[in-house]
Design a protein around this motif. Structure first.
Motif, PDB file in Angstrom:
ATOM      1  N   VAL A   1      14.350  10.029 -70.183  1.00 36.20           N
ATOM      2  CA  VAL A   1      14.399   9.796 -71.626  1.00 36.20           C
ATOM      3  C   VAL A   1      12.987   9.499 -72.108  1.00 36.20           C
ATOM      4  N   VAL A   2      12.597  10.140 -73.204  1.00 35.14           N
ATOM      5  CA  VAL A   2      11.262   9.971 -73.756  1.00 35.14           C
ATOM      6  C   VAL A   2      11.386   9.565 -75.216  1.00 35.14           C
ATOM      7  N   SER A   3      10.529   8.646 -75.640  1.00 38.29           N
ATOM      8  CA  SER A   3      10.506   8.223 -77.039  1.00 38.29           C
ATOM      9  C   SER A   3       9.083   7.877 -77.431  1.00 38.29           C
ATOM     10  N   ALA A   4       8.771   8.028 -78.707  1.00 36.65           N
ATOM     11  CA  ALA A   4       7.450   7.662 -79.214  1.00 36.65           C
ATOM     12  C   ALA A   4       7.488   6.340 -79.949  1.00 36.65           C
ATOM     13  N   ASP A   5       8.545   5.563 -79.789  1.00 37.56           N
ATOM     14  CA  ASP A   5       8.662   4.285 -80.485  1.00 37.56           C
ATOM     15  C   ASP A   5       9.054   3.200 -79.500  1.00 37.56           C
ATOM     16  N   CYS A   6       8.190   2.196 -79.362  1.00 35.44           N
ATOM     17  CA  CYS A   6       8.409   1.162 -78.353  1.00 35.44           C
ATOM     18  C   CYS A   6       9.560   0.232 -78.696  1.00 35.44           C
ATOM     19  N   GLY A   7       9.821   0.014 -79.989  1.00 34.12           N
ATOM     20  CA  GLY A   7      10.956  -0.821 -80.356  1.00 34.12           C
ATOM     21  C   GLY A   7      12.257  -0.228 -79.858  1.00 34.12           C
ATOM     22  N   CYS A   8      12.401   1.074 -80.034  1.00 32.92           N
ATOM     23  CA  CYS A   8      13.596   1.763 -79.543  1.00 32.92           C
ATOM     24  C   CYS A   8      13.669   1.697 -78.028  1.00 32.92           C
ATOM     25  N   LEU A   9      12.531   1.896 -77.358  1.00 37.26           N
ATOM     26  CA  LEU A   9      12.512   1.837 -75.898  1.00 37.26           C
ATOM     27  C   LEU A   9      12.928   0.466 -75.400  1.00 37.26           C
ATOM     28  N   LEU A  10      12.477  -0.569 -76.079  1.00 38.68           N
ATOM     29  CA  LEU A  10      12.826  -1.932 -75.692  1.00 38.68           C
ATOM     30  C   LEU A  10      14.342  -2.123 -75.751  1.00 38.68           C
ATOM     31  N   ASN A  11      14.947  -1.622 -76.802  1.00 40.14           N
ATOM     32  CA  ASN A  11      16.390  -1.785 -76.989  1.00 40.14           C
ATOM     33  C   ASN A  11      17.186  -0.912 -76.022  1.00 40.14           C
ATOM     34  N   ILE A  12      16.806   0.359 -75.933  1.00 45.39           N
ATOM     35  CA  ILE A  12      17.539   1.298 -75.079  1.00 45.39           C
ATOM     36  C   ILE A  12      17.418   0.917 -73.609  1.00 45.39           C
ATOM     37  N   ASN A  13      16.201   0.591 -73.175  1.00 48.66           N
ATOM     38  CA  ASN A  13      16.012   0.233 -71.769  1.00 48.66           C
ATOM     39  C   ASN A  13      16.725  -1.074 -71.426  1.00 48.66           C
ATOM     40  N   GLY A  14      16.748  -2.000 -72.381  1.00 50.35           N
ATOM     41  CA  GLY A  14      17.475  -3.251 -72.145  1.00 50.35           C
ATOM     42  C   GLY A  14      18.955  -3.007 -71.950  1.00 50.35           C
ATOM     43  N   CYS A  15      19.501  -2.070 -72.723  1.00 49.72           N
ATOM     44  CA  CYS A  15      20.918  -1.742 -72.583  1.00 49.72           C
ATOM     45  C   CYS A  15      21.178  -1.028 -71.261  1.00 49.72           C
ATOM     46  N   PHE A  16      20.308  -0.102 -70.895  1.00 50.34           N
ATOM     47  CA  PHE A  16      20.448   0.573 -69.601  1.00 50.34           C
ATOM     48  C   PHE A  16      20.445  -0.444 -68.459  1.00 50.34           C
ATOM     49  N   GLU A  17      19.515  -1.390 -68.533  1.00 53.21           N
ATOM     50  CA  GLU A  17      19.403  -2.400 -67.472  1.00 53.21           C
ATOM     51  C   GLU A  17      20.666  -3.259 -67.409  1.00 53.21           C
ATOM     52  N   LYS A  18      21.179  -3.656 -68.562  1.00 56.42           N
ATOM     53  CA  LYS A  18      22.390  -4.481 -68.600  1.00 56.42           C
ATOM     54  C   LYS A  18      23.584  -3.737 -68.023  1.00 56.42           C
ATOM     55  N   GLN A  19      23.598  -2.411 -68.207  1.00 56.64           N
ATOM     56  CA  GLN A  19      24.691  -1.591 -67.692  1.00 56.64           C
ATOM     57  C   GLN A  19      24.524  -1.256 -66.215  1.00 56.64           C
ATOM     58  N   GLY A  20      23.385  -1.631 -65.641  1.00 60.34           N
ATOM     59  CA  GLY A  20      23.128  -1.311 -64.247  1.00 60.34           C
ATOM     60  C   GLY A  20      22.752   0.145 -64.030  1.00 60.34           C
ATOM     61  N   GLU A  21      22.305   0.814 -65.078  1.00 57.59           N
ATOM     62  CA  GLU A  21      21.909   2.220 -64.982  1.00 57.59           C
ATOM     63  C   GLU A  21      20.470   2.347 -64.483  1.00 57.59           C
ATOM     64  N   ARG A  22      20.206   3.419 -63.767  1.00 59.01           N
ATOM     65  CA  ARG A  22      18.850   3.677 -63.293  1.00 59.01           C
ATOM     66  C   ARG A  22      18.017   4.416 -64.340  1.00 59.01           C
ATOM     67  N   LEU A  23      18.676   5.069 -65.267  1.00 64.35           N
ATOM     68  CA  LEU A  23      17.981   5.820 -66.303  1.00 64.35           C
ATOM     69  C   LEU A  23      17.161   4.869 -67.176  1.00 64.35           C
TER      70      LEU A  23
END
Length: 281
Positions: free
Chosen positions: A233-255
């Motif tokens: 997954v690629v994004s040019a906005d760090c705020g979105c990355l912070l939110n999306i990656n936090g959700c992935f981590e909470k879900q136990g996803e490697r993505l």
């Protein structure tokens, strides 16, 4: 029961007028980098990668150390006076003729569009706002339309999903610039995903004020990204990355999501020896 209104029917649902195509300057020798507060605090490596991409194009990058926030969180939360104070400091720091490159479409949009509203009652300050707005470019936009980069992919074949923040799409067309850069990479297949144009739920202070709604939105976003079949997954906005990656981590996803600057640098095999000149302050 009849009633009257001064507003046209559905006036609030009408999209704003589309801006005319932007005229792009020749590639400059020097630029400012506005790092954004989220990038500086949580994704500093993406900021360094943005600098390396620019230096690879023969551009000297200047990073004023006193820079802080663009003022967007205060502005969108209704704290206009506080936002104006923050914005005034950035106007002073980024005065001059050099372009201002911003690795975030939402922050670039604040410079280009919302400072006019903040300083509408200060004609003298508006001249500074006009100068900054004309010189502000989101990173992908700058690489594509000012540097006119031609990227050469050195990575293995991969499927990638591109996420762009909702405000960056509306105000800076960041999704179009990101797509065009990814299209230059022979080994990258960009896959579409459901909810692509929808907000990830971050929204700056919105995610703090409305955590349940924000959480539901980012669950929809991460489900769509996982369902796309993308390996990255690629994004040019760090705020979105912070939110999306936090959700992935909470879900136990490697993505995980990666900033576009880091992804482009990695795919185009920029060596560690590049960018030796460093950052000018």
């Amino acid at each position: 029961m009849s009633h009257s209104t001064s507003a046209a029917a559905n006036a609030t649902r009408v999209a704003p007028a589309i801006e005319p195509p932007r005229a792009y300057p020749a590639k400059p020798s020097d630029v400012f980098l506005f790092g954004t507060c989220v990038l500086d605090l949580f994704f500093p490596s993406a900021g360094m990668d943005a600098i390396r991409l620019l230096e690879r194009e023969g551009i000297r990058v200047h990073f004023p150390q006193a820079q802080s926030c663009c003022g967007q969180p205060a502005y969108t939360s209704g704290y206009t006076d506080e936002a104006r104070e923050v914005a005034r400091a950035q106007l002073a720091l980024f005065a001059g003729e050099w372009p201002v490159v911003v690795p975030s479409g939402s922050c670039a949009g604040m410079f280009r569009h919302h400072y006019f509203e903040l300083f509408k009652d200060e004609p003298q300050t508006l001249s500074q706002v006009e100068s900054l707005a004309a010189r502000t470019f989101e990173l992908a936009e700058f690489l594509l339309n000012v540097c006119r980069v031609q990227l050469h992919d050195g990575g293995a074949p991969v499927k990638v999903a591109l996420h762009t923040s909702c405000s960056a799409r509306r105000e800076m067309n960041t999704h179009l610039h990101g797509r065009a850069l990814l299209a230059q990479l022979d080994g990258v297949e960009r896959v579409d995903h459901d909810h692509e144009s929808e907000c990830c739920g971050f929204g700056g202070a919105f995610s703090v004020r409305m955590p349940d709604i924000s959480g539901a939105m980012v669950k929809d976003k991460t489900a769509a990204l996982k369902g796309s079949g993308a390996a990255e997954v690629v994004s040019a906005d760090c705020g979105c990355l912070l939110n999306i990656n936090g959700c992935f981590e909470k879900q136990g996803e490697r993505l995980r999501g990666e900033h576009l600057a880091s992804f482009l640098l990695r795919r185009t095999a920029a060596g560690a020896g590049e960018g030796k000149e460093g950052v000018r302050q």
